[in-house]
Design a protein around this motif. Structure first.
Motif, PDB file in Angstrom:
ATOM      1  N   LYS A 297      19.426  11.766 -67.958  1.00  0.00           N
ATOM      2  CA  LYS A 297      17.920  11.320 -68.268  1.00  0.00           C
ATOM      3  C   LYS A 297      16.434  11.869 -67.162  1.00  0.00           C
ATOM      4  O   LYS A 297      16.836  11.896 -66.022  1.00  0.00           O
ATOM      5  CB  LYS A 297      17.955   9.566 -67.095  1.00  0.00           C
ATOM      6  CG  LYS A 297      19.088   8.235 -68.722  1.00  0.00           C
ATOM      7  CD  LYS A 297      18.862   7.394 -67.607  1.00  0.00           C
ATOM      8  CE  LYS A 297      19.825   6.418 -69.010  1.00  0.00           C
ATOM      9  NZ  LYS A 297      19.985   6.388 -70.400  1.00  0.00           N
TER      10      LYS A 297
ATOM     11  N   CYS B 161      17.681  10.464 -81.703  1.00  0.00           N
ATOM     12  CA  CYS B 161      17.779   9.065 -81.840  1.00  0.00           C
ATOM     13  C   CYS B 161      18.258   7.504 -82.557  1.00  0.00           C
ATOM     14  O   CYS B 161      19.154   7.316 -82.729  1.00  0.00           O
ATOM     15  CB  CYS B 161      16.561   8.109 -80.537  1.00  0.00           C
ATOM     16  SG  CYS B 161      15.768   9.042 -79.612  1.00  0.00           S
TER      17      CYS B 161
ATOM     18  N   GLN C  48      23.037   5.054 -76.151  1.00  0.00           N
ATOM     19  CA  GLN C  48      23.800   5.993 -75.081  1.00  0.00           C
ATOM     20  C   GLN C  48      24.378   5.567 -73.585  1.00  0.00           C
ATOM     21  O   GLN C  48      24.858   6.351 -73.182  1.00  0.00           O
ATOM     22  CB  GLN C  48      21.905   6.289 -74.024  1.00  0.00           C
ATOM     23  CG  GLN C  48      21.036   6.849 -74.830  1.00  0.00           C
ATOM     24  CD  GLN C  48      19.587   7.247 -73.804  1.00  0.00           C
ATOM     25  OE1 GLN C  48      19.052   8.055 -73.264  1.00  0.00           O
ATOM     26  NE2 GLN C  48      19.296   5.613 -73.822  1.00  0.00           N
TER      27      GLN C  48
ATOM     28  N   SER D 135      21.725  14.490 -74.449  1.00  0.00           N
ATOM     29  CA  SER D 135      23.034  14.232 -73.768  1.00  0.00           C
ATOM     30  C   SER D 135      24.303  15.766 -75.126  1.00  0.00           C
ATOM     31  O   SER D 135      23.527  16.008 -75.571  1.00  0.00           O
ATOM     32  CB  SER D 135      23.262  13.057 -75.237  1.00  0.00           C
ATOM     33  OG  SER D 135      23.061  11.938 -74.974  1.00  0.00           O
TER      34      SER D 135
ATOM     35  N   ILE E 247      17.856  13.436 -76.790  1.00  0.00           N
ATOM     36  CA  ILE E 247      17.517  12.291 -77.085  1.00  0.00           C
ATOM     37  C   ILE E 247      15.633  11.508 -76.757  1.00  0.00           C
ATOM     38  O   ILE E 247      16.320  11.096 -75.301  1.00  0.00           O
ATOM     39  CB  ILE E 247      18.689  11.606 -76.428  1.00  0.00           C
ATOM     40  CG1 ILE E 247      19.706  11.586 -76.809  1.00  0.00           C
ATOM     41  CG2 ILE E 247      18.838   9.628 -76.731  1.00  0.00           C
ATOM     42  CD1 ILE E 247      19.732  11.418 -78.844  1.00  0.00           C
TER      43      ILE E 247
ATOM     44  N   LEU F 187      22.091   8.470 -83.119  1.00  0.00           N
ATOM     45  CA  LEU F 187      22.877   7.578 -81.971  1.00  0.00           C
ATOM     46  C   LEU F 187      22.472   6.146 -82.474  1.00  0.00           C
ATOM     47  O   LEU F 187      23.636   5.666 -81.657  1.00  0.00           O
ATOM     48  CB  LEU F 187      22.595   8.660 -80.831  1.00  0.00           C
ATOM     49  CG  LEU F 187      22.638   7.878 -79.540  1.00  0.00           C
ATOM     50  CD1 LEU F 187      23.530   9.298 -79.216  1.00  0.00           C
ATOM     51  CD2 LEU F 187      21.487   7.650 -77.973  1.00  0.00           C
TER      52      LEU F 187
ATOM     53  N   ASN G  22      15.920  12.359 -72.569  1.00  0.00           N
ATOM     54  CA  ASN G  22      17.231  12.548 -72.162  1.00  0.00           C
ATOM     55  C   ASN G  22      17.745  13.467 -72.772  1.00  0.00           C
ATOM     56  O   ASN G  22      17.310  14.089 -74.016  1.00  0.00           O
ATOM     57  CB  ASN G  22      17.619  10.883 -72.279  1.00  0.00           C
ATOM     58  CG  ASN G  22      17.342  10.456 -72.056  1.00  0.00           C
ATOM     59  OD1 ASN G  22      16.231  10.220 -70.541  1.00  0.00           O
ATOM     60  ND2 ASN G  22      17.066   8.729 -71.644  1.00  0.00           N
TER      61      ASN G  22
ATOM     62  N   ASN H 238      24.513  10.638 -69.772  1.00  0.00           N
ATOM     63  CA  ASN H 238      23.631  11.050 -70.557  1.00  0.00           C
ATOM     64  C   ASN H 238      22.429  11.309 -69.224  1.00  0.00           C
ATOM     65  O   ASN H 238      22.561  10.777 -68.655  1.00  0.00           O
ATOM     66  CB  ASN H 238      23.117   9.683 -71.213  1.00  0.00           C
ATOM     67  CG  ASN H 238      21.565   9.536 -71.119  1.00  0.00           C
ATOM     68  OD1 ASN H 238      20.540   8.807 -71.014  1.00  0.00           O
ATOM     69  ND2 ASN H 238      21.211  11.031 -72.798  1.00  0.00           N
TER      70      ASN H 238
END
Ligand code: FAD
Ligand code: 2HG
Ligand code: ZN
Length: 467
Positions: free
Chosen positions: A341, A254, A333, A387, A372, A257, A385, A339
């Protein structure tokens, strides 16, 4: 026919395509629909008149607040039969009773304006989420929003004492009671909270207020694994009790990102680690006491080798800086692209094994997946999540999305968890919910929908109203 709608109520009527457009797409541009009209009523009586017009004209009603929802529940479908009822003009604060510690507000009040009004009166309204500058209290209650203060203060449901609602018959129910105890019948308030606009339209609410803490301070700590994060949570709860007001988790992916998308952000700890926690302490006395409370927890955690590094924000502005790192995750995101979720909750004790096993399963089947994982660890709610890694396409991720959802949600179910902890079912999860709810539960859910909205005009196709 729409001319009769114009004369049915006193607020604003939007018929032009360009004017309607912002209300027909969600903020992530994931869902788009059509509508006969968008209306912005001025009063509960106006809202009731619009509902009665919809009944008479075979139209359906889609309530909308700040349109910041995550599950597509405020976007009309593409039938073109919907009237979108935006509560934006109903944004008055009706009353603040400092002795009763309550505030009565209209549904279109932006959450941040409610927090600010409470603060002007030396009170705290503790619902807090990154969208607070645009989401509205009617939307917060209709999604039973969570956010970052749940650990100490509960969800939106726990912060609401009474509601005013326009029913699916176009009648007004005044349940604006500022009572902390009321056992005089079925709890209608709790039916409308979290109903995603499928049972009625919330037009006002009586909210709970709390004493305003004198200080709020937070810290970032680097931890090697989720077990250690949970051990720090237990330590903090034992040592400082209710002064611990937030406990958020973020994985190193995270942080990568976040810094890719917002290069100007600075990361507060000197070395990177697998996981981080953001702890917040609120203290009735002041900064010195808040700092001492945080220090005592972090020192103990350090002695027990539960963390490798930690930084305490030294003042309010640094506290805001630290929170900005967490609050920018949603936007990061969106900027990064596709992404998938998963807004999940499980008993917190099960998170370490859940994450290890589910990460391994997804990574073994989809080597281009980037996990994520972040969120409200203290509440047992993570945003789990997925990605695409650099190079993998969004289209491929759209194709594999159902398979990934199945892996995650079956694992959540096996832990006794929920596939929607705080974002609601909307259109995103309405069908999957069927897989995880028992026949008895579905029978009861449908009975409630039928009893309150027998014509099926309230936000059709969304959440429990759809299945
Ligand atoms: P909308 O999106 O307009 O509507 C949501 C649902 O409520 C729809 O079903 C709609 O029909 C219904 N509705 C709206 N108003 C009414 C009304 N007056 N009467 C009846 N039904 C109504 N959510 C969390 O829970 N926790 C978070 O931490 C969080 N963080 C977020 C961060 C960002 C950056 C963003 C963009 C969103 C976040 N959200 C979070 C999701 C979202 O902000 C919440 O779900 C919020 O409560 C939605 O409020 P809204 O006014 O935007 O509602
Ligand atoms: C948050 O906690 C929101 O920031 C958004 O609930 C979660 O982006 C997400 O998946
Ligand atoms: Zn969240």
């Amino acid at each position: 026919m729409l001319e009769t709608l114009r004369s049915a109520f006193a607020g604003r009527l939007l018929l032009d395509d360009a004017e309607k457009a912002p209300y027909l797409t969600d903020w992530r541009s994931k869902w788009t629909g059509r509508a006969l009209a968008v209306v912005q009523p001025d009063s509960a009586a106006d809202v009731a008149a619009v509902v009665r017009w919809c009944i008479a004209n075979d139209a359906v009603v889609v309530p909308q607040g700040g349109n910041t929802g995550m599950s597509g529940a405020a976007t009309p479908d593409d039938s073109g039969r919907a009237v979108v009822v935006s509560l934006a003009r109903m944004n008055r604060i009706r009353d603040l009773d400092a002795i009763n510690n309550t505030m009565t507000v209209e549904a279109g009040c932006v959450l941040q304006s409610i927090q600010e009004e409470a603060e002007r009166n030396d009170r705290l309204f503790p619902l807090s989420l990154s969208a607070e500058g645009s989401c509205m209290i009617g939307g917060n209650l209709s999604t039973n929003a969570g956010g970052v203060g749940v650990l100490r203060f509960g969800n939106a449901r726990d912060l609401c004492l009474g509601l005013e609602v326009v029913t699916a018959e176009g009648e007004i129910w005044n349940g604006l009671r500022g009572l902390r105890k009321d056992n005089s019948g079925y709890d209608l308030r709790d039916l409308f909270i979290g109903a995603e606009g499928t049972l009625g339209i919330i037009t006002a609410a009586t909210l709970k207020l709390f004493p305003l803490p004198r200080a709020r301070l937070c810290a970032w700590a680097s931890v090697a694994n989720v077990d250690d994060a949970l051990a720090i949570l237990a330590l903090a709860q034992q040592k400082i009790g209710a002064r611990l007001t937030a406990f958020e988790l973020m994985s190193n992916n995270c942080v990568d990102l976040l810094l890719e998308q917002f290069p100007a952000l600075r990361w507060p700890t000197s070395e990177r680690s697998a996981w981080y926690v953001l702890l917040e302490v609120s203290d009735p006395d002041g900064d010195i006491e808040a700092n001492a409370a945080l220090e005592s927890v972090l020192e103990l955690a350090f002695e027990k080798s539960l963390l490798s590094d930690a930084t305490i924000a030294t003042n309010l502005s640094q506290t805001h800086e630290f929170w900005a790192l967490r609050e920018n995750m949603g936007e990061a995101q969106v900027k990064a692209g596709k992404n998938i979720k998963h807004d999940i909750s499980v008993p917190i004790s099960k998170f370490p094994s859940f994450i290890a096993a589910t990460n391994a399963l997804i990574e073994s089947q989809f080597s281009d997946a980037r996990m994520i994982v972040f969120g409200h660890l203290g509440d047992g709610n993570l945003h789990y999540n997925v990605s695409p890694k650099t190079g993998a396409t969004g289209e491929r991720f759209t194709q594999i999305e159902p398979a990934i959802n199945r892996i995650v949600h079956d694992a959540v179910d096996a832990c006794g968890g929920s596939i929607s902890a705080e974002h609601g079912l909307g259109v995103l999860r309405r069908n999957e919910a069927l897989r995880y709810k028992s026949d008895v539960e579905m029978k009861l859910q449908r009975a409630i929908k039928h009893a309150l909205d027998p014509r099926g005009i309230m936000n059709p196709g969304k959440g429990m109203g759809a299945v």
